[in-house]
Scaffold this motif. Sequence first.
Motif, PDB file in Angstrom:
ATOM      1  N   ALA A   1     -45.681 -51.632  33.313  1.00 52.14           N
ATOM      2  CA  ALA A   1     -45.942 -50.058  33.377  1.00 52.14           C
ATOM      3  C   ALA A   1     -45.910 -49.574  34.931  1.00 52.14           C
ATOM      4  N   ARG A   2     -46.207 -50.307  35.724  1.00 55.70           N
ATOM      5  CA  ARG A   2     -45.956 -50.434  37.246  1.00 55.70           C
ATOM      6  C   ARG A   2     -44.450 -50.106  37.787  1.00 55.70           C
ATOM      7  N   PHE A   3     -43.333 -50.450  36.814  1.00 58.94           N
ATOM      8  CA  PHE A   3     -41.931 -50.161  37.200  1.00 58.94           C
ATOM      9  C   PHE A   3     -41.537 -49.050  36.332  1.00 58.94           C
ATOM     10  N   GLY A   4     -42.718 -48.466  35.330  1.00 54.61           N
ATOM     11  CA  GLY A   4     -41.986 -47.120  34.686  1.00 54.61           C
ATOM     12  C   GLY A   4     -41.212 -47.721  33.124  1.00 54.61           C
ATOM     13  N   MET A   5     -41.656 -48.902  32.867  1.00 52.53           N
ATOM     14  CA  MET A   5     -40.801 -49.700  31.561  1.00 52.53           C
ATOM     15  C   MET A   5     -41.710 -49.955  30.488  1.00 52.53           C
ATOM     16  N   GLU A   6     -42.750 -49.509  30.333  1.00 50.66           N
ATOM     17  CA  GLU A   6     -43.829 -50.004  29.440  1.00 50.66           C
ATOM     18  C   GLU A   6     -43.239 -49.563  27.863  1.00 50.66           C
ATOM     19  N   ALA A   7     -42.498 -48.496  27.840  1.00 49.76           N
ATOM     20  CA  ALA A   7     -42.088 -48.065  26.634  1.00 49.76           C
ATOM     21  C   ALA A   7     -40.732 -48.713  26.281  1.00 49.76           C
ATOM     22  N   PHE A   8     -40.911 -49.654  25.203  1.00 53.33           N
ATOM     23  CA  PHE A   8     -39.703 -50.392  24.729  1.00 53.33           C
ATOM     24  C   PHE A   8     -39.444 -49.562  23.859  1.00 53.33           C
ATOM     25  N   ARG A   9     -38.269 -49.146  23.548  1.00 53.64           N
ATOM     26  CA  ARG A   9     -37.711 -48.315  22.560  1.00 53.64           C
ATOM     27  C   ARG A   9     -37.132 -48.874  21.491  1.00 53.64           C
ATOM     28  N   ALA A  10     -37.213 -48.476  20.247  1.00 55.14           N
ATOM     29  CA  ALA A  10     -36.683 -49.063  19.011  1.00 55.14           C
ATOM     30  C   ALA A  10     -35.384 -48.238  18.761  1.00 55.14           C
ATOM     31  N   SER A  11     -35.036 -46.949  19.219  1.00 54.23           N
ATOM     32  CA  SER A  11     -34.025 -46.294  18.975  1.00 54.23           C
ATOM     33  C   SER A  11     -33.125 -46.437  20.279  1.00 54.23           C
ATOM     34  N   PRO A  12     -31.637 -46.981  20.119  1.00 55.52           N
ATOM     35  CA  PRO A  12     -30.933 -47.265  21.320  1.00 55.52           C
ATOM     36  C   PRO A  12     -30.632 -45.786  21.729  1.00 55.52           C
ATOM     37  N   ARG A  13     -30.889 -44.579  21.170  1.00 61.85           N
ATOM     38  CA  ARG A  13     -30.525 -43.488  21.653  1.00 61.85           C
ATOM     39  C   ARG A  13     -31.499 -42.803  22.869  1.00 61.85           C
ATOM     40  N   GLN A  14     -32.332 -43.515  22.910  1.00 63.61           N
ATOM     41  CA  GLN A  14     -33.701 -43.375  23.801  1.00 63.61           C
ATOM     42  C   GLN A  14     -33.726 -44.413  24.748  1.00 63.61           C
ATOM     43  N   ALA A  15     -32.745 -45.351  24.876  1.00 66.03           N
ATOM     44  CA  ALA A  15     -32.728 -46.393  25.941  1.00 66.03           C
ATOM     45  C   ALA A  15     -31.777 -46.266  26.813  1.00 66.03           C
ATOM     46  N   ASP A  16     -32.014 -46.993  28.081  1.00 67.88           N
ATOM     47  CA  ASP A  16     -30.850 -46.925  29.026  1.00 67.88           C
ATOM     48  C   ASP A  16     -30.407 -48.304  29.564  1.00 67.88           C
ATOM     49  N   VAL A  17     -31.503 -49.154  29.201  1.00 72.17           N
ATOM     50  CA  VAL A  17     -31.205 -50.616  29.830  1.00 72.17           C
ATOM     51  C   VAL A  17     -31.469 -51.532  28.382  1.00 72.17           C
ATOM     52  N   MET A  18     -30.683 -52.454  28.092  1.00 71.08           N
ATOM     53  CA  MET A  18     -30.857 -53.447  27.219  1.00 71.08           C
ATOM     54  C   MET A  18     -31.080 -54.864  27.694  1.00 71.08           C
ATOM     55  N   ILE A  19     -32.296 -55.524  27.408  1.00 72.20           N
ATOM     56  CA  ILE A  19     -32.457 -56.787  27.733  1.00 72.20           C
ATOM     57  C   ILE A  19     -32.291 -57.786  26.556  1.00 72.20           C
ATOM     58  N   VAL A  20     -31.234 -58.424  26.660  1.00 78.84           N
ATOM     59  CA  VAL A  20     -30.515 -59.541  25.888  1.00 78.84           C
ATOM     60  C   VAL A  20     -31.330 -60.651  25.864  1.00 78.84           C
ATOM     61  N   ALA A  21     -31.982 -61.039  25.124  1.00 78.25           N
ATOM     62  CA  ALA A  21     -33.176 -62.210  25.310  1.00 78.25           C
ATOM     63  C   ALA A  21     -32.886 -63.136  24.153  1.00 78.25           C
ATOM     64  N   GLY A  22     -32.257 -64.344  24.606  1.00 76.86           N
ATOM     65  CA  GLY A  22     -31.979 -65.268  23.627  1.00 76.86           C
ATOM     66  C   GLY A  22     -30.632 -65.378  23.252  1.00 76.86           C
ATOM     67  N   ARG A  23     -29.891 -66.336  22.408  1.00 79.73           N
ATOM     68  CA  ARG A  23     -28.651 -66.653  22.033  1.00 79.73           C
ATOM     69  C   ARG A  23     -28.175 -65.695  20.942  1.00 79.73           C
ATOM     70  N   VAL A  24     -26.984 -65.257  21.304  1.00 81.07           N
ATOM     71  CA  VAL A  24     -26.234 -64.418  20.592  1.00 81.07           C
ATOM     72  C   VAL A  24     -25.285 -65.156  19.184  1.00 81.07           C
ATOM     73  N   SER A  25     -25.593 -64.808  18.229  1.00 78.84           N
ATOM     74  CA  SER A  25     -24.612 -65.367  17.112  1.00 78.84           C
ATOM     75  C   SER A  25     -23.408 -64.680  16.708  1.00 78.84           C
ATOM     76  N   GLN A  26     -22.537 -65.115  16.557  1.00 81.97           N
ATOM     77  CA  GLN A  26     -21.154 -64.229  16.007  1.00 81.97           C
ATOM     78  C   GLN A  26     -21.425 -63.453  15.194  1.00 81.97           C
ATOM     79  N   LYS A  27     -22.314 -63.361  14.264  1.00 84.16           N
ATOM     80  CA  LYS A  27     -22.631 -62.489  13.328  1.00 84.16           C
ATOM     81  C   LYS A  27     -23.241 -61.318  14.029  1.00 84.16           C
ATOM     82  N   MET A  28     -24.328 -61.531  14.752  1.00 83.50           N
ATOM     83  CA  MET A  28     -25.167 -60.761  15.434  1.00 83.50           C
ATOM     84  C   MET A  28     -24.189 -59.671  16.651  1.00 83.50           C
ATOM     85  N   ALA A  29     -23.269 -60.390  16.984  1.00 86.73           N
ATOM     86  CA  ALA A  29     -22.461 -59.773  18.264  1.00 86.73           C
ATOM     87  C   ALA A  29     -21.990 -58.383  18.036  1.00 86.73           C
TER      88      ALA A  29
END
Length: 199
Positions: free
Chosen positions: A67-95
């Motif tokens: 919250a001290r960085f103004g990022m405490e609100a993780f968004r479930a909708s991509p239309r409300q988000a402006d940074v994506m944190i890709v955490a973990g391995r990405v499968s070909q099916k998920m790409a």
Amino acid sequence: MARIPGVGETAEIAEKGLGGLEHNFLTAKLETLVNWSRARSLMPATFGLACCAIEMMATGGPHYDLARFGMEAFRASPRQADVMIVAGRVSQKMAPVLRQIYDQMMEPKWVISMGVCASTGGMFNNYALVQGVDQIVPVDVYAPGCPPGPETLLHAIVTLHKMIETDELVDRRRINGGGAGIVVEQRDGQTASKVVLTR
């Protein structure tokens, strides 16, 4: 509080007009103020895929306080988000899903690749996993580690903030033809070590 200019400074202001004032919120360029506010109001779209997501969740907890960085609100909708944190391995099916979510995010948007699996495929060098998320979306900041701890993710976030404020990201994207590709150092005490086999 506003600082009162001294006698020498008053003469300089009289000579140069507003050009004689120090850089502050009154004399700043609008672009600088927009970048400053943009950096402090990022809305992350979480893309937790594996063990790195646990560390990302820990970063959002009270001990590290996003919250001290103004990022405490993780968004479930991509239309409300402006940074994506890709955490973990990405499968070909998920790409394709990852790319669709990225395309639905609002502009300007940024991507943080968290962990070696997201960045390079890690130890999973096989056909089922994407060998680097930068093949799917342009990555701006890489956070190394397996998994990177909350300290490393926070360092990546602060680095992203600095780059947004200085507009260096826009220049790097133009030069690279994709993401900025900044690699931050690991801050959570993990070090590269050799595996010792015992018999």
